[in-house]
Design an enzyme around this catalytic site. Structure first.
Site, PDB file in Angstrom:
ATOM      1  N   ASP A   1      -5.312  -4.287  -6.627  1.00 46.72           N
ATOM      2  CA  ASP A   1      -5.509  -4.043  -5.204  1.00 46.72           C
ATOM      3  C   ASP A   1      -4.522  -5.322  -4.805  1.00 46.72           C
ATOM      4  O   ASP A   1      -4.614  -6.887  -5.212  1.00 46.72           O
ATOM      5  CB  ASP A   1      -6.853  -5.243  -5.298  1.00 46.72           C
TER       6      ASP A   1
ATOM      7  N   GLY B   1       6.146   7.615   0.832  1.00 42.48           N
ATOM      8  CA  GLY B   1       6.666   7.617   2.007  1.00 42.48           C
ATOM      9  C   GLY B   1       8.148   6.485   2.274  1.00 42.48           C
ATOM     10  O   GLY B   1       9.312   6.636   2.199  1.00 42.48           O
ATOM     11  N   LYS B   2       7.442   5.881   2.484  1.00 43.04           N
ATOM     12  CA  LYS B   2       7.860   4.401   2.994  1.00 43.04           C
ATOM     13  C   LYS B   2       8.797   3.833   2.287  1.00 43.04           C
ATOM     14  O   LYS B   2      10.010   3.033   2.192  1.00 43.04           O
ATOM     15  CB  LYS B   2       7.083   3.869   3.990  1.00 43.04           C
TER      16      LYS B   2
ATOM     17  N   CYS C   1      -1.318   4.311  10.762  1.00 43.87           N
ATOM     18  CA  CYS C   1      -1.204   5.292  11.415  1.00 43.87           C
ATOM     19  C   CYS C   1      -2.089   6.048  12.255  1.00 43.87           C
ATOM     20  O   CYS C   1      -3.030   6.772  12.571  1.00 43.87           O
ATOM     21  CB  CYS C   1      -1.182   5.997  10.964  1.00 43.87           C
TER      22      CYS C   1
ATOM     23  N   ASP D   1       1.710  -0.697   4.933  1.00 39.21           N
ATOM     24  CA  ASP D   1       1.252   0.021   5.802  1.00 39.21           C
ATOM     25  C   ASP D   1      -0.411   0.491   4.907  1.00 39.21           C
ATOM     26  O   ASP D   1      -1.003   0.870   4.297  1.00 39.21           O
ATOM     27  CB  ASP D   1       1.872   1.150   4.982  1.00 39.21           C
TER      28      ASP D   1
ATOM     29  N   ASP E   1      -0.376  -0.534  -5.445  1.00 40.79           N
ATOM     30  CA  ASP E   1      -1.291   0.669  -4.777  1.00 40.79           C
ATOM     31  C   ASP E   1      -2.870   0.741  -5.295  1.00 40.79           C
ATOM     32  O   ASP E   1      -2.425   0.757  -6.707  1.00 40.79           O
ATOM     33  CB  ASP E   1      -0.913   2.055  -4.983  1.00 40.79           C
TER      34      ASP E   1
ATOM     35  N   ALA F   1       1.468   4.389  -2.117  1.00 44.27           N
ATOM     36  CA  ALA F   1       0.881   5.573  -2.068  1.00 44.27           C
ATOM     37  C   ALA F   1       1.019   6.122  -1.116  1.00 44.27           C
ATOM     38  O   ALA F   1       0.367   6.461  -0.264  1.00 44.27           O
ATOM     39  CB  ALA F   1      -0.291   6.004  -2.978  1.00 44.27           C
ATOM     40  N   PRO F   2       1.433   7.562  -0.915  1.00 37.98           N
ATOM     41  CA  PRO F   2       2.018   8.767  -1.685  1.00 37.98           C
ATOM     42  C   PRO F   2       3.672   8.513  -1.700  1.00 37.98           C
ATOM     43  O   PRO F   2       5.160   8.286  -2.411  1.00 37.98           O
ATOM     44  CB  PRO F   2       1.974  10.234  -1.418  1.00 37.98           C
TER      45      PRO F   2
ATOM     46  N   CYS G   1       0.934  -0.446  -0.516  1.00 38.98           N
ATOM     47  CA  CYS G   1      -0.090  -0.007  -0.221  1.00 38.98           C
ATOM     48  C   CYS G   1       0.825   1.077  -0.184  1.00 38.98           C
ATOM     49  O   CYS G   1       0.770   2.062   1.223  1.00 38.98           O
ATOM     50  CB  CYS G   1      -1.108   0.411   1.462  1.00 38.98           C
TER      51      CYS G   1
HETATM   52  C1  LIG Z   1      -1.503   4.788   4.816  1.00 36.17           C
HETATM   53  S1  LIG Z   1      -1.679   5.106   2.492  1.00 36.17           S
HETATM   54  C2  LIG Z   1      -0.499   4.175   2.998  1.00 36.17           C
HETATM   55  C3  LIG Z   1       1.083   5.143   3.266  1.00 36.17           C
HETATM   56  C4  LIG Z   1       2.233   5.167   2.567  1.00 36.17           C
HETATM   57  N1  LIG Z   1       2.668   3.620   2.590  1.00 36.17           N
HETATM   58  C5  LIG Z   1       3.453   6.076   2.356  1.00 36.17           C
HETATM   59  O1  LIG Z   1       4.284   5.926   3.552  1.00 36.17           O
HETATM   60  O2  LIG Z   1       3.668   6.968   2.172  1.00 36.17           O
HETATM   61  C6  LIG Z   1      -2.590   3.648   1.914  1.00 36.17           C
HETATM   62  C7  LIG Z   1      -3.038   3.459   1.121  1.00 36.17           C
HETATM   63  O3  LIG Z   1      -3.320   2.175   0.831  1.00 36.17           O
HETATM   64  C8  LIG Z   1      -4.179   1.847  -0.721  1.00 36.17           C
HETATM   65  N2  LIG Z   1      -5.073   1.127  -0.453  1.00 36.17           N
HETATM   66  C9  LIG Z   1      -6.208   0.602  -0.218  1.00 36.17           C
HETATM   67  N3  LIG Z   1      -6.039  -0.189  -0.021  1.00 36.17           N
HETATM   68  C10 LIG Z   1      -5.440  -1.047  -0.563  1.00 36.17           C
HETATM   69  C11 LIG Z   1      -5.727  -2.103  -1.452  1.00 36.17           C
HETATM   70  N4  LIG Z   1      -6.577  -3.109  -1.135  1.00 36.17           N
HETATM   71  N5  LIG Z   1      -4.381  -2.324  -2.093  1.00 36.17           N
HETATM   72  C12 LIG Z   1      -3.431  -1.712  -2.934  1.00 36.17           C
HETATM   73  N6  LIG Z   1      -3.594  -0.517  -2.034  1.00 36.17           N
HETATM   74  C13 LIG Z   1      -4.872  -0.300  -1.193  1.00 36.17           C
HETATM   75  C14 LIG Z   1      -4.532   4.063  -0.320  1.00 36.17           C
HETATM   76  O4  LIG Z   1      -4.768   3.461  -1.744  1.00 36.17           O
HETATM   77  C15 LIG Z   1      -4.118   4.134   0.512  1.00 36.17           C
HETATM   78  O5  LIG Z   1      -2.499   4.758  -0.425  1.00 36.17           O
END
Ligand SMILES: C[S@@+](CC[C@H](N)C(=O)[O-])C[C@H]1O[C@@H](n2cnc3c(N)ncnc32)[C@H](O)[C@@H]1O
Length: 421
Positions: A291, A248-249, A363, A310, A265, A245-246, A243
């Protein structure tokens, strides 16, 4: 003030605050935009109190004035010493609405607030939700999760403050010591708070930071910087950031090791930010919009050495950065998100090699998304064991079994490091 009012109106209609501020009319000047952001974020932190005040002070709801009156009331609460200037500013702003028809109303409402301030606030804040600035369900959940005296209150108080601004130094282009010296030359004070982290004494726009465009640094909370350290990625490993986006990790992992990384993502628009961030930092990864809960759609069958999940969550640990979250989320979201998190954990466990490590992160400060989630996972998966999750001294942060609570140094996060037998 009118722009801040418009942004608050959008939040009342269910839009995210940062999105609403991005969508302010194009001709809004930079300084006005910055002021609107400041006023709107502060107002959003106490939005339920402002709603209650407006309901008391306005004879009947007036959609044309809702946002503006809330923004002005919030400024009057924050800056009693500038009361008259705030009233003047709000009344002037009203001139643009229905050819000034409401100037008198706004003037009267704000002046009444100034006269009756103490009594109004004393009366309304008898209601705990209005006093603490959180929805009642949120307060109840935190109190149940953290019954020790003062802990839930501390989390909520911290969530109502302005967040610290922490930078991550890109090890491939700079080092913390050198960057601290660069900041000092520019007259900016900062302290090192983690292996790659430094906290600015005063938050400021990123574009004004030396070396930002050249990819020497990124903005990333100290709590978020735990992920790359805990995941312990070595050169040559196959890594999945499920997961991403955006990004950072993702970027932090790539700054630390030469690995083969797949960044997924589900949101293709947000995924573009990952590509852009990596390009600025001089890093690369395969980015795919998919997904993560459906490996059949994106997995080539070769197991990963490391997986970072994440997970999507309530974001209750970063509420001071996204104060709209506490008003836009519902109690029922918690259960729905926990189900999604469980599905993601189950699916991603399959793509991890035996002996590999999966880092589960949120978070959030709600145990339903964190410790409870991992306890259930461990009892359902005999081949999973939890490893201790901590940073080496002197950067060890006080956490409770992987749960970081928000304070002046970092936001609220949860980490569980799982190893596959
Ligand atoms: C907490 S944010 C991630 C932050 C990111 N890891 C960072 O450090 O910048 C959670 C992300 O999960 C994505 N997401 C939610 N459900 C998902 C899925 N089933 N598969 C992939 N990505 C998913 C969302 O679009 C969102 O961008």
């Amino acid at each position: 003030m009118i722009a801040a009012g418009q942004a608050l109106d959008s939040v009342a209609h269910g839009q995210a605050l940062d999105q609403a501020l991005r969508e302010l009319p194009r001709e809004t000047e930079t300084a006005e935009r910055a002021a609107a952001q400041d006023i709107a974020y502060t107002a959003c932190r106490r939005l339920n109190l402002l709603d209650a005040l407006a309901a008391r002070l306005l004879a009947k709801p007036n959609p044309a004035l809702d946002g503006l009156v809330r923004a002005a009331l919030s400024e009057l609460i924050s800056h009693p010493e500038r009361a008259h200037a705030v009233v003047d500013q709000a009344v002037t702003a009203t001139a643009g609405i229905k050819r000034g028809a409401f100037k008198g109303v706004v003037n009267a409402v704000l002046r009444r607030f100034l006269r009756e301030r103490e009594a109004l606030l004393a009366d309304l804040t008898q209601d705990e939700a209005l006093r603490l600035h959180y929805p009642a369900w949120w307060i109840a959940r935190l109190r149940t999760a953290y019954p020790e005296p003062g802990v839930a209150e501390g989390i909520m108080a911290s969530g109502n403050q302005r967040p610290p601004m922490t930078l991550r130094v890109n090890r491939r282009r700079a080092d913390v010591e050198g960057y601290l010296a660069t900041l000092a030359e520019a007259g900016l004070a900062a302290v090192q708070t983690g292996p790659d982290a430094l906290r600015l004494e005063r938050p400021m726009p990123v574009a004004r930071l030396p070396g930002f465009g050249a990819g020497e640094i990124s903005v990333q909370d100290l709590g978020a910087q735990y992920a790359a350290h805990l995941l312990d990625v070595q050169d040559g490993m196959r890594v999945l950031d499920a997961c991403a986006a955006p990004g950072g990790k993702t970027a932090h992992i790539l700054e630390a090791a030469d690995c083969e990384l797949l960044a997924l993502d589900r949101d293709a628009v947000r995924l573009k930010n990952v590509t852009e961030n990596l390009a600025r930092l001089g890093l690369s990864a395969r980015c795919e919009a998919a997904d993560a809960a459906k490996p059949a759609d994106w997995w080539d069958g070769k197991p990963f050495d490391r997986v970072l999940l994440d997970a999507p969550c309530t974001a209750s640990g970063i509420i001071r950065r996204h104060p709209d979250g506490k008003w836009l989320k519902r109690a029922t979201d918690l259960g729905q998100l926990a189900t999604i998190q469980r599905q993601l954990l189950d699916a991603l466990w399959q793509v991890l090699r035996p002996g590999g490590k999966l880092l589960y992160a949120t978070c959030s400060v709600f145990p339903e998304e964190n410790a409870r989630q991992i306890e259930a996972f461990l009892s359902a998966h005999a081949n999973a064991r939890a490893l201790a999750a901590d940073l080496p001294a002197p950067y060890t942060l006080g956490h409770r079994n992987g749960q970081l609570l928000p304070d002046q140094r970092h936001d609220g996060f949860y980490y569980a490091l799982l190893e596959k037998a």
